[in-house]
Design a protein around this motif. Structure first.
Motif, PDB file in Angstrom:
ATOM      1  N   GLU A  24       4.630   3.530 -12.729  1.00  0.00           N
ATOM      2  CA  GLU A  24       4.744   2.421 -13.657  1.00  0.00           C
ATOM      3  C   GLU A  24       4.756   0.981 -12.808  1.00  0.00           C
ATOM      4  N   HIS A  25       4.294   0.988 -11.443  1.00  0.00           N
ATOM      5  CA  HIS A  25       4.266   0.042 -10.524  1.00  0.00           C
ATOM      6  C   HIS A  25       2.789  -0.599 -10.459  1.00  0.00           C
ATOM      7  N   LEU A  26       2.337  -1.088 -11.545  1.00  0.00           N
ATOM      8  CA  LEU A  26       0.711  -1.511 -11.642  1.00  0.00           C
ATOM      9  C   LEU A  26       0.988  -2.942 -10.938  1.00  0.00           C
ATOM     10  N   PRO A  27       0.279  -3.154  -9.808  1.00  0.00           N
ATOM     11  CA  PRO A  27       0.011  -4.497  -9.356  1.00  0.00           C
ATOM     12  C   PRO A  27      -0.714  -5.478 -10.020  1.00  0.00           C
ATOM     13  N   GLY A  28      -0.538  -6.657  -9.881  1.00  0.00           N
ATOM     14  CA  GLY A  28      -1.314  -7.763 -10.699  1.00  0.00           C
ATOM     15  C   GLY A  28      -2.599  -7.894  -9.941  1.00  0.00           C
ATOM     16  N   ARG A  29      -2.712  -7.411  -8.529  1.00  0.00           N
ATOM     17  CA  ARG A  29      -4.019  -7.713  -7.869  1.00  0.00           C
ATOM     18  C   ARG A  29      -4.193  -6.669  -6.634  1.00  0.00           C
ATOM     19  N   ILE A  30      -5.195  -6.192  -6.420  1.00  0.00           N
ATOM     20  CA  ILE A  30      -5.532  -5.492  -5.149  1.00  0.00           C
ATOM     21  C   ILE A  30      -6.587  -6.142  -4.320  1.00  0.00           C
ATOM     22  N   VAL A  31      -6.478  -6.157  -3.099  1.00  0.00           N
ATOM     23  CA  VAL A  31      -7.341  -6.768  -2.072  1.00  0.00           C
ATOM     24  C   VAL A  31      -7.669  -5.348  -1.478  1.00  0.00           C
ATOM     25  N   LEU A  32      -9.267  -5.086  -1.356  1.00  0.00           N
ATOM     26  CA  LEU A  32      -9.794  -4.008  -0.491  1.00  0.00           C
ATOM     27  C   LEU A  32     -10.518  -4.687   0.512  1.00  0.00           C
ATOM     28  N   THR A  33     -10.198  -4.092   2.012  1.00  0.00           N
ATOM     29  CA  THR A  33     -11.135  -4.454   2.997  1.00  0.00           C
ATOM     30  C   THR A  33     -12.293  -3.282   2.906  1.00  0.00           C
ATOM     31  N   SER A  34     -13.551  -3.695   2.800  1.00  0.00           N
ATOM     32  CA  SER A  34     -14.659  -2.651   2.824  1.00  0.00           C
ATOM     33  C   SER A  34     -15.460  -3.124   3.940  1.00  0.00           C
ATOM     34  N   SER A  35     -16.503  -2.669   4.092  1.00  0.00           N
ATOM     35  CA  SER A  35     -17.333  -2.762   5.386  1.00  0.00           C
ATOM     36  C   SER A  35     -18.719  -3.148   4.854  1.00  0.00           C
ATOM     37  N   ARG A  36     -19.454  -3.918   6.077  1.00  0.00           N
ATOM     38  CA  ARG A  36     -20.719  -4.064   5.981  1.00  0.00           C
ATOM     39  C   ARG A  36     -21.650  -2.705   5.961  1.00  0.00           C
ATOM     40  N   ALA A  96       9.641   4.157  -4.761  1.00  0.00           N
ATOM     41  CA  ALA A  96      10.999   4.158  -5.465  1.00  0.00           C
ATOM     42  C   ALA A  96      11.458   2.872  -5.112  1.00  0.00           C
ATOM     43  N   GLY A  97      11.305   2.401  -4.180  1.00  0.00           N
ATOM     44  CA  GLY A  97      11.927   0.993  -3.515  1.00  0.00           C
ATOM     45  C   GLY A  97      11.088  -0.229  -3.258  1.00  0.00           C
ATOM     46  N   VAL A  98       9.835  -0.067  -3.833  1.00  0.00           N
ATOM     47  CA  VAL A  98       8.672  -1.328  -3.708  1.00  0.00           C
ATOM     48  C   VAL A  98       8.157  -1.171  -4.962  1.00  0.00           C
ATOM     49  N   ALA A  99       8.008  -2.437  -5.528  1.00  0.00           N
ATOM     50  CA  ALA A  99       7.230  -2.516  -6.808  1.00  0.00           C
ATOM     51  C   ALA A  99       6.145  -3.817  -6.607  1.00  0.00           C
ATOM     52  N   PRO A 100       5.139  -3.624  -5.777  1.00  0.00           N
ATOM     53  CA  PRO A 100       4.259  -4.629  -5.357  1.00  0.00           C
ATOM     54  C   PRO A 100       3.528  -5.382  -6.536  1.00  0.00           C
ATOM     55  N   ASP A 101       3.528  -6.664  -6.267  1.00  0.00           N
ATOM     56  CA  ASP A 101       2.777  -7.645  -7.268  1.00  0.00           C
ATOM     57  C   ASP A 101       1.486  -7.715  -6.684  1.00  0.00           C
ATOM     58  N   VAL A 102       0.930  -7.305  -5.427  1.00  0.00           N
ATOM     59  CA  VAL A 102      -0.199  -7.517  -4.804  1.00  0.00           C
ATOM     60  C   VAL A 102      -0.289  -6.210  -3.742  1.00  0.00           C
ATOM     61  N   VAL A 103      -1.147  -5.828  -3.763  1.00  0.00           N
ATOM     62  CA  VAL A 103      -1.601  -4.426  -2.800  1.00  0.00           C
ATOM     63  C   VAL A 103      -2.828  -4.909  -1.936  1.00  0.00           C
ATOM     64  N   VAL A 104      -2.682  -4.856  -0.642  1.00  0.00           N
ATOM     65  CA  VAL A 104      -3.704  -5.182   0.268  1.00  0.00           C
ATOM     66  C   VAL A 104      -3.964  -3.966   0.797  1.00  0.00           C
ATOM     67  N   HIS A 105      -5.151  -3.089   0.716  1.00  0.00           N
ATOM     68  CA  HIS A 105      -5.449  -1.785   1.087  1.00  0.00           C
ATOM     69  C   HIS A 105      -6.477  -1.782   2.234  1.00  0.00           C
ATOM     70  N   LEU A 106      -5.597  -1.719   3.330  1.00  0.00           N
ATOM     71  CA  LEU A 106      -6.448  -1.719   4.830  1.00  0.00           C
ATOM     72  C   LEU A 106      -6.487  -0.112   5.265  1.00  0.00           C
ATOM     73  N   ALA A 107      -5.447   0.736   4.857  1.00  0.00           N
ATOM     74  CA  ALA A 107      -5.868   1.929   5.443  1.00  0.00           C
ATOM     75  C   ALA A 107      -7.155   2.769   5.434  1.00  0.00           C
ATOM     76  N   ALA A 108      -7.569   3.025   6.538  1.00  0.00           N
ATOM     77  CA  ALA A 108      -8.899   3.662   6.559  1.00  0.00           C
ATOM     78  C   ALA A 108      -9.233   4.514   7.697  1.00  0.00           C
ATOM     79  N   GLU A 109      -9.977   5.334   7.617  1.00  0.00           N
ATOM     80  CA  GLU A 109     -10.526   5.952   9.068  1.00  0.00           C
ATOM     81  C   GLU A 109     -11.797   5.180   9.199  1.00  0.00           C
ATOM     82  N   THR A 110     -12.183   4.679  10.403  1.00  0.00           N
ATOM     83  CA  THR A 110     -13.224   3.480  10.735  1.00  0.00           C
ATOM     84  C   THR A 110     -14.321   4.119  11.545  1.00  0.00           C
ATOM     85  N   GLY A 111     -14.438   5.146  12.169  1.00  0.00           N
ATOM     86  CA  GLY A 111     -15.399   5.532  13.176  1.00  0.00           C
ATOM     87  C   GLY A 111     -16.678   6.193  12.440  1.00  0.00           C
ATOM     88  N   THR A 112     -17.849   5.332  12.566  1.00  0.00           N
ATOM     89  CA  THR A 112     -18.851   5.664  11.841  1.00  0.00           C
ATOM     90  C   THR A 112     -19.612   7.037  12.458  1.00  0.00           C
TER      91      THR A 112
END
Length: 352
Positions: free
Chosen positions: A115-127, A70-86
């Motif tokens: 209707e806040h489509l960013p121009g770019r999304i960066v995902l941190t994935s994993s080996r 409602a208050g943020v219209a991102p141009d770029v999203v960096v998607h880090l949020a994740a559970e990481t314990g193998t």
């Protein structure tokens, strides 16, 4: 105004990229639930740049997303949020699926809904998406052996016979997840790829090797072995090594990872193929442990012969595509990184 939204933005990597993002963008917003496994106290981390706005919320909650957007219209999203314990993902599969998969789809639905489509999304994935990875036979052919069976490990046969492991590289090695965590990370990649293609969003995927360094949670048992090794050596004890100590890993310092992530937000032409991020060198667990032991003047590490079912034998990245596509180059050697991590741990109160 240019705005970047960072999910999981108060975590290890989020804090590490916060200053560089705040230097480059007019507005940086971190969206994080301050999970107690990472944040023992639910307060704003001191390492998060003061210019970053922190919004506390859950990526799995549609209401939290609507409130945020409602208050943020991102141009770029960096998607880090994740559970990481193998290992943890095998006993808490629902939690990993909820955060990593449903959290991602909730984000995408909310971006479309508002209707806040960013121009770019960066995902941190994993080996981890590669699983055991590809091995090369004596005749030069690649094959995918899959996880090592329990009987093989129990017999002390650590490597696959008559074969050599190969570097992990997205354009040459197929993903073969061998854990729930890995499967959810690969699902993130697939979901984001399909959605981004449909909406004309530029997706960049970084597959990270073993990230370590100052700022990593010392209370989270699933954050990796480098800080654990430092704490053992700091106590003057010998570091125990699983299997034969010759397990290969790619330990990449948080500073180099942060640089790669920030470059992924700004680089003009990257292309759709995932990019592998590592240290540019490979070392054995023994080498890492010996480097840490020498730093603390601790006894030499010792091999225990113990093993964990599901552990990958060897993993390291071919970083040539990252150099070519991001203009990125790892700057820190293992020795440099160990010194930075150890010096930081030594400054933390109450760490034993």
């Amino acid at each position: 105004m240019s705005t970047v939204l960072v999910t999981g933005g108060a975590g290890f990597i989020g804090c590490a990229i916060s200053t560089a993002l705040a230097d480059r963008y007019d507005r940086v917003v971190a969206f994080d639930n301050l999970h107690p496994q990472v944040h023992p106290q639910p307060v704003r981390p001191a390492a998060l740049d003061a210019r970053v706005e922190l919004v506390v919320g859950d990526v799995t909650s549609a209401e939290d997303w609507d409130s945020l957007l409602a208050g943020v219209a991102p141009d770029v999203v960096v998607h880090l949020a994740a559970e990481t314990g193998t290992g943890q993902s095998l006993s808490e599969s629902t939690r990993h699926g909820a955060v990593n998969v449903v959290g991602t789809t909730q984000m995408l639905d909310a971006l479309r809904r508002t209707e806040h489509l960013p121009g770019r999304i960066v995902l941190t994935s994993s080996r981890a998406v590669y699983g055991e990875g590809a091995w090369r036979q004596a005749d030069g052919n690649l094959f995918y052996p899959g996880p090592r069976p329990h009987a093989m490990l129990e017999a002390g046969r650590w490597d696959f016979p008559d074969a050599e492991p190969t570097a992990m590289r997205a354009d040459l090695v197929e993903p073969r997840p061998a854990s729930v965590y890995a499967a959810t990370k690969l699902t993130q990649e697939h979901v984001l790829s399909v959605w981004s293609d449909a909406h004309g969003v530029d997706l960049r995927v970084l597959r990270l090797q073993n990230v370590y360094g100052p700022g990593q949670s010392l209370s989270n048992p699933y954050t990796g072995i480098m800080s654990l090794f430092c704490r053992i050596a700091k106590r003057g004890e010998s570091i125990p090594l699983y299997e034969d100590g010759e397990v290969r890993r790619d330990f990449v310092l948080i500073d180099d990872v942060a640089d790669a992530v920030v470059r992924a937000t700004t680089a003009e032409q990257v292309g759709p193929e995932p990019i592998d991020i590592g240290s540019g060198e490979t070392q054995t667990i023994r080498t890492a442990a010996e480097t840490i032991a020498a730093r603390y003047g601790a006894p030499a590490p010792h091999v225990t012969g113990q093993f964990r079912d599901g552990d990958v034998r060897h993993a390291w990245a071919d970083v040539a595509p990252a150099r070519e596509r991001l203009g990125w180059e790892p700057q820190f050697s293992l020795k440099d990184g160990v010194e930075r991590l150890a010096a930081w741990i030594d400054d933390q109160p109450g760490v034993e």
